[in-house]
Design a protein around this motif. Sequence first.
Motif: not given
Length: 116
Positions: A29-38
């Motif tokens: 399983t993978t989960t993508l997390i972005m650090f900002d809204n850019e």
Amino acid sequence: MKTKCKSILVMSFLLFVLFIVRCAPAPTTTTLIMFDNEIYPPTKSSKIVLYERRLELPTKYVEIGTIKFTGNPNLNDIKTQAAEKGAMGIILDGNNYILIRFEQKLEEESNETKTI
């Protein structure tokens, strides 16, 4: 006698199936997390380089996100996800792939002529 043999056969089969199920690899399983809204422009997954340490990075960079994983992920799938989010490289860090973008040097000289 026949029922005893059938029982032994059934038990052997169940133990075999249990052994096979226990030895099968865990699902990935993978989960993508972005650090900002850019929103960064996508890159090509074939151009993404995998780094094992931050010291290997050739220039300044920004960490833009992470892909957390369990199991044994397919590296091409990881690179595809990273490219869609604009990563230029990834760093393997435990059970995470850190998405990075290199800082682009702004060109100091324009088409103007310098005077001394």
